[in-house]
Design an enzyme around this catalytic site. Structure first.
Site, PDB file in Angstrom:
ATOM      1  N   PRO A   1     -14.898  25.745  26.584  1.00  0.00           N
ATOM      2  CA  PRO A   1     -15.743  25.563  25.999  1.00  0.00           C
ATOM      3  C   PRO A   1     -16.131  26.613  25.344  1.00  0.00           C
ATOM      4  O   PRO A   1     -16.777  26.640  24.067  1.00  0.00           O
ATOM      5  CB  PRO A   1     -16.802  25.006  26.559  1.00  0.00           C
ATOM      6  CG  PRO A   1     -16.435  24.237  27.708  1.00  0.00           C
ATOM      7  CD  PRO A   1     -15.646  25.523  28.070  1.00  0.00           C
TER       8      PRO A   1
ATOM      9  N   GLU B   1     -18.034  24.936  38.243  1.00  0.00           N
ATOM     10  CA  GLU B   1     -18.517  25.535  37.306  1.00  0.00           C
ATOM     11  C   GLU B   1     -17.759  27.013  36.577  1.00  0.00           C
ATOM     12  O   GLU B   1     -18.095  27.518  35.486  1.00  0.00           O
ATOM     13  CB  GLU B   1     -20.279  26.528  37.611  1.00  0.00           C
ATOM     14  CG  GLU B   1     -20.732  25.511  38.570  1.00  0.00           C
ATOM     15  CD  GLU B   1     -21.027  24.275  37.375  1.00  0.00           C
ATOM     16  OE1 GLU B   1     -21.479  24.655  36.322  1.00  0.00           O
ATOM     17  OE2 GLU B   1     -21.127  23.205  38.442  1.00  0.00           O
TER      18      GLU B   1
ATOM     19  N   ARG C   1       5.907  21.705  20.003  1.00  0.00           N
ATOM     20  CA  ARG C   1       6.659  21.017  19.194  1.00  0.00           C
ATOM     21  C   ARG C   1       6.442  22.152  17.573  1.00  0.00           C
ATOM     22  O   ARG C   1       7.424  21.561  16.872  1.00  0.00           O
ATOM     23  CB  ARG C   1       4.899  19.442  18.643  1.00  0.00           C
ATOM     24  CG  ARG C   1       3.913  19.744  18.467  1.00  0.00           C
ATOM     25  CD  ARG C   1       3.388  18.298  17.744  1.00  0.00           C
ATOM     26  NE  ARG C   1       3.929  17.480  16.460  1.00  0.00           N
ATOM     27  CZ  ARG C   1       3.622  18.308  15.242  1.00  0.00           C
ATOM     28  NH1 ARG C   1       2.886  19.585  15.146  1.00  0.00           N
ATOM     29  NH2 ARG C   1       4.034  17.934  14.419  1.00  0.00           N
TER      30      ARG C   1
ATOM     31  N   ASP D   1       3.708  17.911   8.225  1.00  0.00           N
ATOM     32  CA  ASP D   1       3.100  17.364   8.912  1.00  0.00           C
ATOM     33  C   ASP D   1       1.914  17.842   7.833  1.00  0.00           C
ATOM     34  O   ASP D   1       1.241  19.040   7.690  1.00  0.00           O
ATOM     35  CB  ASP D   1       2.812  16.711   9.928  1.00  0.00           C
ATOM     36  CG  ASP D   1       3.043  17.695  11.413  1.00  0.00           C
ATOM     37  OD1 ASP D   1       4.316  17.904  11.735  1.00  0.00           O
ATOM     38  OD2 ASP D   1       2.716  18.547  11.204  1.00  0.00           O
TER      39      ASP D   1
END
Ligand code: 4HQ
Length: 252
Positions: free
Chosen positions: A88, A115, A153, A168
């Protein structure tokens, strides 16, 4: 393109990456995905991969030596492999980062548990830290799968030849227009007539207009970054004009 995944839970990757488009890409030899169990690089008797944090506190920290050995083993096969740690604390993954990664030939994805990893593993072996979003996962594995899926992709031949990734959403920074298929009428809701008209320029105009409308309502932040053509700017003006005279109050 080659993906090497360093994880304590290699089984997590078998089914998700074997199905559908990514699975086909592996079968076609367009991508290679290998899981490497970090535990196999713990050389002590009990193959310990984690320990309590220096300074105390809750949880366990992944030890640096097994990670170091695993990464060095991969790098001995290809010194130019690029190492990513999923956390994160990394920069938030988006289509732009995805495109940059797709130009590399070999990614090492380091998945942390508990952790996270000893800070020295990051300092010494990690080239880039990436987050898939502001929420907490139980480990980096799902984040690694997200990256492999989104990067794969973009590679030539992975999507069908009739379908290019450039068409897209996010390539042009707009959300997708609404899609319909049979039946024509479902519980009183029918498909917009223009889509049955066979008039390709009218259909394309309708779709660009709907994409702009949807982006304006749901993700106006994307419009600031979008490189709109003069025609699209005019369409957007129309939509805004329309919403001013629209008394329904729902915007567009
Ligand atoms: N974690 N984007 C904590 C994440 C995450 C995210 C992975 C949880 C690392 C130690 N990874 N471990 N969000 O939440 O990538």
């Amino acid at each position: 393109m080659r993906f090497d995944i360093l994880t304590l839970f290699p089984h997590m990757f078998s089914s998700p990456l074997r199905e559908s488009i990514v699975g086909k890409a592996i079968e076609k030899g367009l991508i290679q995905i290998r899981t490497i169990n970090i535990r196999d690089f713990a050389f002590d008797k009990h193959q310990v991969v984690d320990d309590t944090p220096y300074g105390g506190g809750q949880g366990m920290v992944m030890k640096v030596e097994p990670i170091a050995r695993a990464i060095e083993w991969v790098k001995s096969q290809n010194p130019s492999a690029w190492t990513i740690y999923l956390t994160p604390q990394g920069k938030q993954f988006n289509q732009n980062i995805c495109q940059k990664l797709s130009s590399r030939s070999h990614l090492i994805l380091l998945c942390g548990r508990y952790e996270g990893v000893d800070e020295r593993a990051r300092e010494l072996f990690v080239d880039e830290e990436i987050s898939i979003g502001d929420y907490v996962l139980t480990g980096g594995e799902l984040a690694a799968m997200v990256i492999i899926d989104a990067v794969s992709r973009l590679l030539p031949g992975v999507l069908g030849s009739d379908r290019s990734a450039e068409e897209d959403s996010f390539f042009n920074s707009l959300l997708e227009y609404p899609q319909y298929t049979l039946p024509f009428d479902f519980r009183g809701r029918s498909v917009p007539e223009v889509l049955l008209s066979g008039n390709h320029s009218a259909i394309s105009l309708w779709r660009r207009r709907e994409a702009l409308k949807r982006t304006l309502v749901r993700r106006p932040d994307l419009l600031d970054k979008a490189n709109l053509s003069d025609e699209e700017k005019k369409l957007l003006d129309d939509i805004l004009q329309e919403s001013k005279t629209d008394k329904s109050g729902d915007g567009v």
